[in-house]
Design a protein around this motif. Structure first.
Motif, PDB file in Angstrom:
ATOM      1  N   LYS A  80     -22.683  -8.160 -20.220  1.00  0.00           N
ATOM      2  CA  LYS A  80     -23.762  -7.457 -20.917  1.00  0.00           C
ATOM      3  C   LYS A  80     -24.755  -8.427 -21.541  1.00  0.00           C
ATOM      4  O   LYS A  80     -25.954  -8.166 -21.568  1.00  0.00           O
ATOM      5  CB  LYS A  80     -23.173  -6.511 -21.960  1.00  0.00           C
ATOM      6  CG  LYS A  80     -22.474  -5.329 -21.299  1.00  0.00           C
ATOM      7  CD  LYS A  80     -21.788  -4.430 -22.300  1.00  0.00           C
ATOM      8  CE  LYS A  80     -21.075  -3.307 -21.563  1.00  0.00           C
ATOM      9  NZ  LYS A  80     -20.383  -2.392 -22.462  1.00  0.00           N
ATOM     10  N   ASP A 139     -18.347   0.613 -16.589  1.00  0.00           N
ATOM     11  CA  ASP A 139     -19.284   0.577 -17.705  1.00  0.00           C
ATOM     12  C   ASP A 139     -20.396  -0.443 -17.452  1.00  0.00           C
ATOM     13  O   ASP A 139     -21.579  -0.132 -17.603  1.00  0.00           O
ATOM     14  CB  ASP A 139     -18.539   0.259 -19.009  1.00  0.00           C
ATOM     15  CG  ASP A 139     -19.430   0.379 -20.225  1.00  0.00           C
ATOM     16  OD1 ASP A 139     -20.177   1.377 -20.327  1.00  0.00           O
ATOM     17  OD2 ASP A 139     -19.375  -0.523 -21.087  1.00  0.00           O
ATOM     18  N   CYS A 140     -20.032  -1.647 -17.061  1.00  0.00           N
ATOM     19  CA  CYS A 140     -21.041  -2.678 -16.786  1.00  0.00           C
ATOM     20  C   CYS A 140     -21.862  -2.334 -15.544  1.00  0.00           C
ATOM     21  O   CYS A 140     -23.064  -2.596 -15.498  1.00  0.00           O
ATOM     22  CB  CYS A 140     -20.374  -4.044 -16.644  1.00  0.00           C
ATOM     23  SG  CYS A 140     -19.766  -4.687 -18.225  1.00  0.00           S
ATOM     24  N   SER A 199     -22.618   0.679 -14.601  1.00  0.00           N
ATOM     25  CA  SER A 199     -23.565   1.707 -15.044  1.00  0.00           C
ATOM     26  C   SER A 199     -24.747   1.079 -15.780  1.00  0.00           C
ATOM     27  O   SER A 199     -25.898   1.462 -15.563  1.00  0.00           O
ATOM     28  CB  SER A 199     -22.874   2.718 -15.956  1.00  0.00           C
ATOM     29  OG  SER A 199     -21.940   3.461 -15.233  1.00  0.00           O
ATOM     30  N   GLU A 200     -24.459   0.119 -16.659  1.00  0.00           N
ATOM     31  CA  GLU A 200     -25.550  -0.563 -17.365  1.00  0.00           C
ATOM     32  C   GLU A 200     -26.461  -1.291 -16.383  1.00  0.00           C
ATOM     33  O   GLU A 200     -27.674  -1.313 -16.561  1.00  0.00           O
ATOM     34  CB  GLU A 200     -24.998  -1.530 -18.412  1.00  0.00           C
ATOM     35  CG  GLU A 200     -24.473  -0.810 -19.623  1.00  0.00           C
ATOM     36  CD  GLU A 200     -24.432  -1.677 -20.853  1.00  0.00           C
ATOM     37  OE1 GLU A 200     -25.296  -2.566 -21.002  1.00  0.00           O
ATOM     38  OE2 GLU A 200     -23.540  -1.452 -21.668  1.00  0.00           O
ATOM     39  N   HIS A 201     -25.870  -1.884 -15.364  1.00  0.00           N
ATOM     40  CA  HIS A 201     -26.658  -2.575 -14.344  1.00  0.00           C
ATOM     41  C   HIS A 201     -27.558  -1.587 -13.613  1.00  0.00           C
ATOM     42  O   HIS A 201     -28.748  -1.856 -13.405  1.00  0.00           O
ATOM     43  CB  HIS A 201     -25.726  -3.293 -13.363  1.00  0.00           C
ATOM     44  CG  HIS A 201     -26.453  -3.980 -12.259  1.00  0.00           C
ATOM     45  ND1 HIS A 201     -26.499  -3.467 -10.986  1.00  0.00           N
ATOM     46  CD2 HIS A 201     -27.184  -5.121 -12.235  1.00  0.00           C
ATOM     47  CE1 HIS A 201     -27.217  -4.269 -10.218  1.00  0.00           C
ATOM     48  NE2 HIS A 201     -27.646  -5.276 -10.953  1.00  0.00           N
TER      49      HIS A 201
END
Length: 80
Positions: A10, A38-39, A41-43
């Protein structure tokens, strides 16, 4: 390989999105995202945001809006 956890992924996501990381760090983040939803999705959000901003920067304002803004600027300039 140094590995990667969520905090590293992140923290370096912006540089990763802009392809500004060294090959090893980028590979660590890619590997981490293979097992971290989770990461990942953030990407995806970052990619969509970058593409949206890129499209918006390529758009031009309608001529009528441009004319109105320039007229307002001229009025403000003439009163100062």
């Amino acid at each position: 390989m140094s590995g990667c956890d969520c905090s590293k992924a992140k923290a370096e996501l912006e540089e990763f999105l802009h392809d500004e990381l060294c090959r090893e760090d980028a590979a660590d983040i890619r590997e981490h995202m293979e097992s971290c939803e989770d990461c990942t999705s953030e990407h995806r959000v970052g990619v969509v945001l970058m593409e949206t901003v890129k499209r918006a920067c390529a758009e031009t304002a309608p001529e009528q809006l441009r004319t109105e803004i320039l007229a307002r600027i001229r009025v403000e300039q003439s009163t100062h």
